[in-house]
Design a protein around this motif. Sequence first.
Motif, PDB file in Angstrom:
ATOM      1  N   SER A 115     -16.401 -17.562  40.124  1.00 32.23           N
ATOM      2  CA  SER A 115     -15.605 -18.096  39.011  1.00 32.23           C
ATOM      3  C   SER A 115     -14.233 -17.423  38.897  1.00 32.23           C
ATOM      4  CB  SER A 115     -16.379 -17.932  37.711  1.00 32.23           C
ATOM      5  OG  SER A 115     -16.683 -16.568  37.472  1.00 32.23           O
ATOM      6  N   ARG A 116     -13.904 -16.548  39.878  1.00 34.44           N
ATOM      7  CA  ARG A 116     -12.631 -15.812  39.874  1.00 34.44           C
ATOM      8  C   ARG A 116     -12.431 -15.048  38.571  1.00 34.44           C
ATOM      9  NH1 ARG A 116      -8.372 -20.015  42.807  1.00 34.44           N
ATOM     10  NH2 ARG A 116      -9.615 -20.318  44.703  1.00 34.44           N
ATOM     11  N   PHE A 152     -13.545 -13.287  31.645  1.00 35.26           N
ATOM     12  CA  PHE A 152     -13.050 -14.644  31.402  1.00 35.26           C
ATOM     13  C   PHE A 152     -14.198 -15.649  31.361  1.00 35.26           C
ATOM     14  CE2 PHE A 152      -9.259 -12.930  33.899  1.00 35.26           C
ATOM     15  CZ  PHE A 152      -8.634 -12.493  32.736  1.00 35.26           C
ATOM     16  N   TYR A 153     -15.233 -15.364  32.175  1.00 29.97           N
ATOM     17  CA  TYR A 153     -16.332 -16.322  32.329  1.00 29.97           C
ATOM     18  C   TYR A 153     -17.341 -16.190  31.187  1.00 29.97           C
ATOM     19  CZ  TYR A 153     -20.287 -18.746  34.532  1.00 29.97           C
ATOM     20  OH  TYR A 153     -21.336 -19.591  34.799  1.00 29.97           O
ATOM     21  N   TYR A 154     -17.752 -14.955  30.888  1.00 23.81           N
ATOM     22  CA  TYR A 154     -18.801 -14.735  29.889  1.00 23.81           C
ATOM     23  C   TYR A 154     -18.237 -14.569  28.472  1.00 23.81           C
ATOM     24  CZ  TYR A 154     -22.077 -13.894  33.737  1.00 23.81           C
ATOM     25  OH  TYR A 154     -22.861 -14.025  34.854  1.00 23.81           O
ATOM     26  N   LYS A 155     -16.897 -14.334  28.366  1.00 22.58           N
ATOM     27  CA  LYS A 155     -16.259 -14.101  27.067  1.00 22.58           C
ATOM     28  C   LYS A 155     -16.873 -12.897  26.350  1.00 22.58           C
ATOM     29  CE  LYS A 155     -13.759 -17.899  27.421  1.00 22.58           C
ATOM     30  NZ  LYS A 155     -14.156 -18.315  28.776  1.00 22.58           N
ATOM     31  N   LEU A 156     -17.217 -11.869  27.128  1.00 21.07           N
ATOM     32  CA  LEU A 156     -17.804 -10.641  26.596  1.00 21.07           C
ATOM     33  C   LEU A 156     -17.117  -9.444  27.238  1.00 21.07           C
ATOM     34  CD1 LEU A 156     -21.624 -11.529  26.738  1.00 21.07           C
ATOM     35  CD2 LEU A 156     -20.251 -11.283  24.670  1.00 21.07           C
ATOM     36  N   PRO A 157     -17.206  -8.250  26.628  1.00 22.98           N
ATOM     37  CA  PRO A 157     -16.641  -7.051  27.257  1.00 22.98           C
ATOM     38  C   PRO A 157     -17.330  -6.760  28.597  1.00 22.98           C
ATOM     39  CG  PRO A 157     -17.077  -6.657  24.933  1.00 22.98           C
ATOM     40  CD  PRO A 157     -17.685  -7.982  25.268  1.00 22.98           C
ATOM     41  N   VAL A 158     -16.524  -6.408  29.596  1.00 26.65           N
ATOM     42  CA  VAL A 158     -17.068  -6.163  30.930  1.00 26.65           C
ATOM     43  C   VAL A 158     -18.025  -4.974  30.918  1.00 26.65           C
ATOM     44  CG1 VAL A 158     -16.462  -5.525  33.295  1.00 26.65           C
ATOM     45  CG2 VAL A 158     -15.069  -7.172  32.059  1.00 26.65           C
ATOM     46  N   ALA A 159     -17.692  -3.933  30.166  1.00 32.33           N
ATOM     47  CA  ALA A 159     -18.563  -2.756  30.090  1.00 32.33           C
ATOM     48  C   ALA A 159     -19.949  -3.123  29.552  1.00 32.33           C
ATOM     49  CB  ALA A 159     -17.921  -1.690  29.209  1.00 32.33           C
ATOM     50  N   GLU A 160     -19.979  -4.040  28.579  1.00 32.49           N
ATOM     51  CA  GLU A 160     -21.255  -4.498  28.017  1.00 32.49           C
ATOM     52  C   GLU A 160     -22.053  -5.279  29.054  1.00 32.49           C
ATOM     53  OE1 GLU A 160     -22.662  -7.674  24.591  1.00 32.49           O
ATOM     54  OE2 GLU A 160     -20.888  -6.436  24.224  1.00 32.49           O
TER      55      GLU A 160
END
Length: 225
Positions: free
Chosen positions: A222-223, A22-30
């Motif tokens: 940032s939850r 939600f914070y970075y707007k990127l895939p978590v795996a990446e």
Amino acid sequence: PVPEQFLVYLKDLLNFDLGRSFYYKLPVAELLTGCLGWTIFLSFVSIGISSGIGIPLGLFYAVRKGGKRTVWLNVFTGLNSVPVIVIAIVMQMLLSYKFDLFPSSGAYTPGISVSDPGWILDVIGHAILPLWVLVLAELPPIFILTYNTCSRTKNQPFVEMAKYLNIQEHVINYKYILKNTLPEILSKINIQFLYAISGVLFVEVVFSYPGIGTLLKTAACSRDY
């Protein structure tokens, strides 16, 4: 429905799909892949340096005669009780802010890229202080472990027999004492490696190092579930 959401989550998990941040707007795996290398770098290098110093030092003081053995054992025992985050904050205040000897944060200078010729030296310069902190935190338990193990082994009958046969002292120390205690030391260092990783997470937060620790702190603040 919630049960169906959970099944979809488990299916994605099996495919290594951890969703989007939600914070970075990127895939978590990446994000994890990008941060994991920095954490592994600090963990492996620090545990290697600590073992390279702590094992010979522990052996040296275990076989040495005299009262200084107890002094050094007390020093390392006291240092072992200091939390790694306290060591990191103190070292940062002294060596980065007060004396300005090392960078206070980050893994490299902003604006520099991998293709630049001085990138590797810049990364090493930023890693010196975090590594120093981790070595100070990881060295005492390795020293104490080696000291206690070698002190116990040096009183074994086969070591006493080697002394009786007038075998050279350095041969006894390394071939009879160290080689017989090394499997036990290495097996416990594997456990110590897990503690090293947990210590790295705190050090990364203090020095804003772009590893898993900093990512975890940002996600928690940032939850970003």
